[in-house]
Enzyme design. Structure first.
Site, PDB file in Angstrom:
ATOM      1  N   HIS A 118       0.813  -1.214   0.000  1.00 31.61           N
ATOM      2  CA  HIS A 118       0.000   0.000   0.000  1.00 31.61           C
ATOM      3  C   HIS A 118       0.850   1.270   0.000  1.00 31.61           C
ATOM      4  CE1 HIS A 118       0.920   0.592   4.306  1.00 31.61           C
ATOM      5  NE2 HIS A 118       0.888  -0.734   4.353  1.00 31.61           N
ATOM      6  N   ASP A 119       0.349   2.279  -0.687  1.00 32.05           N
ATOM      7  CA  ASP A 119       0.909   3.639  -0.677  1.00 32.05           C
ATOM      8  C   ASP A 119       2.296   3.733  -1.294  1.00 32.05           C
ATOM      9  OD1 ASP A 119      -1.272   5.073   0.919  1.00 32.05           O
ATOM     10  OD2 ASP A 119      -0.721   3.467   2.304  1.00 32.05           O
ATOM     11  N   GLY A 136       5.229  -1.166   2.433  1.00 32.44           N
ATOM     12  CA  GLY A 136       4.399   0.016   2.258  1.00 32.44           C
ATOM     13  C   GLY A 136       5.171   1.317   2.248  1.00 32.44           C
TER      14      GLY A 136
END
Length: 260
Positions: A118-119, A136
């Protein structure tokens, strides 16, 4: 589109000339650009924004729920640029409240069994080799190549035109234009071959080399080396890119070979 044996939510936005093979799953909040190909058993979940002429191979999962206990179901996305290839069993998680998106740029190749968490923000023309694990909030610059079975620590930044050796543990930031190898991961010279392939002149490469001579080979600590680089070396875009990268590093940059 009505592909035999594929599930495509009727509200998914599928452009013209998209091929979706049997047993693929396309969720509701999905957009897929013209000319893309979605292979058998690929799973494209809510929040996926896939560009034109992409190839998503069998077993890949795009925009899956983040493996982050802080994720509370916020509406986030995964953005894949044009002409990017995602090979077999790659997993790419959507963003969280931090950046609200995960991004993989255009003209990238993500090889089999890689994971992008994520991100993450990944630039254009990046190659992520088989089984690379990217945690992440990682940032990877344009034209970087991450060697197979490497693991990238969360919040690490990897500069443009970097080449990282296979099997590396990337715990610190890797500044642009360099090769990184050994354990712990260390400066291993300039990515000269890659830069020449991308049209960098010998003069520009020499200027980059001089910056890193001062940073890694002069015996100065980072603060003194940076002061000397900024004051004494001639101006160039590449010099500015290196300085800006190092100044914004939060985890600190990798060491020179043999440094404690």
């Amino acid at each position: 589109m009505n592909q035999p044996l594929a599930y495509i939510h009727p509200e998914a936005k599928i452009a013209d000339n998209v091929t979706i093979e049997p047993f693929a799953y396309i969720s509701k909040d999905v957009e897929i650009g013209e000319g893309s190909w979605i292979g058998p058993n690929a799973v494209i979940s809510d929040g996926a924004r896939i560009g034109k002429n992409c190839k998503i191979y069998p077993g890949a999962q795009i925009s899956s729920i983040p493996q982050d206990l802080k994720f509370l179901g916020e509406q986030t996305t995964t953005e894949i640029g044009d002409n990017t290839t995602i090979r077999e069993f790659v997993t790419i998680s959507k963003g969280t409240h931090d950046k609200m998106k995960t991004v993989v740029g255009s003209n990238c190749l993500v090889m089999a069994y890689a994971h992008i968490a994520h991100d993450c923000i990944i630039g254009n023309n990046v190659i992520i080799v088989n089984s690379v694990q990217v945690a992440g909030h990682v940032e990877i610059g344009d034209y970087a190549i991450i060697g197979g079975a490497s693991a990238v620590h969360q919040f690490v930044k990897i500069g443009a035109h970097v080449m990282i050796s296979g099997g590396s543990l990337v715990r610190k930031d890797v500044p642009p234009f360099v090769k990184a190898a050994r354990e712990p991961l260390s400066y291993a010279g300039i990515n000269t071959i890659g830069l020449r392939r991308r049209g960098f002149s010998n003069e520009r490469i020499g200027e980059i080399q001089e910056v890193y001579r001062q940073l890694y080979l002069s015996g100065l600590n980072n603060s003194l080396a940076m002061a000397k680089i900024e004051k004494e070396l001639p101006p160039s875009k590449e010099k500015d890119d290196i300085i800006q990268f190092i100044h914004r590093s939060e985890r600190g940059i990798m060491k020179g070979y043999g440094n404690d």
